[in-house]
Design an enzyme around this catalytic site. Structure first.
Site, mmCIF file in Angstrom:
data_model
loop_
_atom_site.group_PDB
_atom_site.id
_atom_site.type_symbol
_atom_site.label_atom_id
_atom_site.label_comp_id
_atom_site.label_asym_id
_atom_site.label_seq_id
_atom_site.Cartn_x
_atom_site.Cartn_y
_atom_site.Cartn_z
ATOM 1 N N HIS A 60 0.841 -1.202 0.000
ATOM 2 C CA HIS A 60 0.000 0.000 0.000
ATOM 3 C C HIS A 60 0.880 1.257 0.000
ATOM 4 C CE1 HIS A 60 -3.868 -2.021 1.801
ATOM 5 N NE2 HIS A 60 -3.626 -2.366 0.548
ATOM 6 N N ASP A 64 -4.893 -7.299 6.171
ATOM 7 C CA ASP A 64 -3.519 -7.017 5.734
ATOM 8 C C ASP A 64 -2.635 -8.243 5.931
ATOM 9 O OD1 ASP A 64 -3.936 -4.416 4.923
ATOM 10 O OD2 ASP A 64 -3.126 -3.497 6.742
ATOM 11 N N ILE A 91 -5.910 7.010 8.996
ATOM 12 C CA ILE A 91 -5.011 8.152 9.135
ATOM 13 C C ILE A 91 -5.770 9.477 9.091
ATOM 14 C CG2 ILE A 91 -3.130 9.400 7.996
ATOM 15 C CD1 ILE A 91 -1.833 6.745 7.369
ATOM 16 N N THR A 92 -6.787 9.564 8.232
ATOM 17 C CA THR A 92 -7.537 10.822 8.165
ATOM 18 C C THR A 92 -8.308 11.084 9.460
ATOM 19 O OG1 THR A 92 -9.335 9.640 7.027
ATOM 20 C CG2 THR A 92 -7.754 10.837 5.658
#
EC number: 1.18.1.6
Length: 492
Positions: free
Chosen positions: A87, A191, A408-409
């Protein structure tokens, strides 16, 4: 005293040097500073929460100076050590963080463990405000028999292993088994499943460590089960990660249509992201694939599946008791409505053979210092909008503020809010107004304790070395794993 990286002697063996409050600190500030007085702010942690907090402070206060302290020698936290190697687009945020770190009003000090090398109180004495942004360094334990057996790992440690986290570089998971079980159904679980099943050739141009890539090339894992206590409606992963699993080359999904009975009607009123996710799950589980997709699945040598309504009870040992050989799962059913839905055991159990068990049931924060309040149940520093309860001048942002949730945002928004609250307090006169010495005093303390801080320019040298090593094999970088080697490269 020789330079060091991993701390092995107890804090109590040091002679503690504390910055005197009141007049002494004022004199110290006057001694070290002949420039215009500026707000001196300290951020603990250089992951997304730390950098976004620093970014907001620098942008919205023209004279603020921000120092970022980090336990690792290198910056960027989970962006470097948590984001999957396949990613790379998610890691582009590092470019923004780099611009922040290069500001002449920002400084990075790696290889400094707050709570060990320097106390939070000492930071508070040296700065006008301190922001704790050190994330969630630990994992939620399963608390079941057999958890200690070889072959059982936290997903956090496994992710750290393939991403080059120094403390996990010698994890050496045994991938010689046929089946792996991942406990938990969030994005981290997907993941890990994806990395286990992705053809290694597809990873060789990523920044995965060479040791992990070599182990994956030798892996015999063919089947991965991703197990959750509740049902399809409660999965925590998102549609992007699910789509990647469905389309993963050389693999096929194994979903039981019975798990999805009645789901179509129940998702009609769901929010659009959840509805799209459920529709993709439904199609994959219940619809007959097209000719091309059917052929792809038929030729797949590896498989993954979702197991719902199962709760781990015990890791089963091999006959000689030397390693994990399976997991006992309690069959569950759901009680409650909406957010109150919980899984309760039905009394039935089933055993699932496997040689690798990965626990992905969540991260958790640790207390950083005895002087800082900490809620062990919630795993956060108690706070009101980022202000640490009962400790004026101390703030928090990110996972240690709200718990290890979101992307993350989410952390960006949260950290900007903490920065805004801090600046409001500064403007309102709620923070100390006199001069503070900031890093000048802290660096003197660290030097007296034999700690070598790593600057951002030092990191850029290590960064260049990693990129250079990666070029030989066509990788974006080959991460340095040994802290002592990093220090040697920097001449420490």
């Amino acid at each position: 005293m020789a330079p060091r990286c991993w701390r092995w002697w107890p804090w109590s063996s040091w002679t503690r040097t504390r910055l005197p409050p009141s007049r002494s600190i004022q004199n110290f500030g006057q001694h070290f500073s002949t420039q215009e007085q500026t707000p001196q702010i300290c951020v603990v942690g250089s992951g997304p929460a730390g950098f976004y907090t620093a970014q907001h402070l620098l942008k919205h206060h023209s004279r603020a100076h921000v120092d970022i302290y980090e336990k690792q020698l290198v910056p960027f936290g989970l962006v470097r050590f948590g984001v999957a190697p396949d990613h790379p687009e998610v890691k582009n945020v590092i470019n923004t963080f780099t611009q922040t770190a290069r500001s002449d009003r920002c400084a990075f000090y790696g290889n400094v463990e707050v709570g060990r090398d320097v106390t939070v109180q000492e930071l508070q004495d040296a700065y006008h405000a301190v922001v704790l942004s050190y994330g969630a360094e630990d994992h939620q334990a399963l608390d079941i028999p057999g958890e200690e057996l070889p072959g059982v790992f936290s997903a956090r440690a496994f992710v750290g292993w393939y991403n080059g986290l120094p403390e996990n570089r010698e994890l050496a998971p045994d991938l010689s088994c046929d089946t792996a079980v991942i406990l938990g159904q969030g994005n981290v679980a997907l993941d890990v499943a994806r990395i286990l099943l992705t053809p290694p050739d597809h990873l060789e141009k990523t920044d995965i460590t060479e040791a992990a890539l070599g182990a994956l090339r030798q892996s015999r894992v063919k089947t991965v089960w991703i197990v959750g206590r509740r049902g399809p409606l409660q999965v925590a992963f998102t549609i992007k990660e699910l789509r990647e699993m469905i389309q993963l080359p050389g693999t096929r999904p194994m979903l039981d249509p019975a798990d999805f009975l009645g789901l179509q009607d129940r998702i009609k009123e769901a929010a659009r992201p959840r509805k799209r996710l459920m529709e993709l799950l439904l199609r994959t589980a219940t619809e007959k694939p097209g000719v091309e997709e059917a052929a792809r699945r038929a030729s797949a040598s590896r498989a993954w599946g979702l197991r719902f309504f199962r709760s781990p009870q015990q890791v089963l040992p091999s006959p000689d008791g030397r390693r994990a050989a399976g997991i006992r799962l309690a069959v569950t059913r759901l009680e409650g409505i909406g957010e109150a839905t919980r899984a309760v055991p039905t009394g039935d159990v089933e055993d699932l053979p496997c040689g690798l068990v990965l626990s992905s049931i969540g991260y958790k924060s640790r207390p950083i210092d005895p002087s800082v309040p900490f809620d062990p149940k919630l795993g956060v520093v108690p706070n009101m909008e980022g202000r640490v309860v009962d400790v004026p001048g101390l703030y928090c942002s990110g996972w240690v503020k709200r718990g290890p949730t979101g992307v993350i945002t989410t952390t960006m928004t949260d950290s900007f809010l903490t920065g805004q609250i801090l600046l409001q307090d500064l403007k309102a006169g709620h923070l100390p107004s006199g001069p503070r010495p900031g890093s000048a005093f802290i660096k003197a303390l660290l030097d007296s304790r034999g700690v070598w801080p790593v600057s951002f320019s030092d990191w850029e040298k290590l960064d260049a070395e990693e990129v250079s090593r990666g070029q030989a094999s066509g990788k974006p970088r080959e991460k340095l794993l040994d802290p002592q080697e990093m220090l040697r490269l920097l001449g420490h």
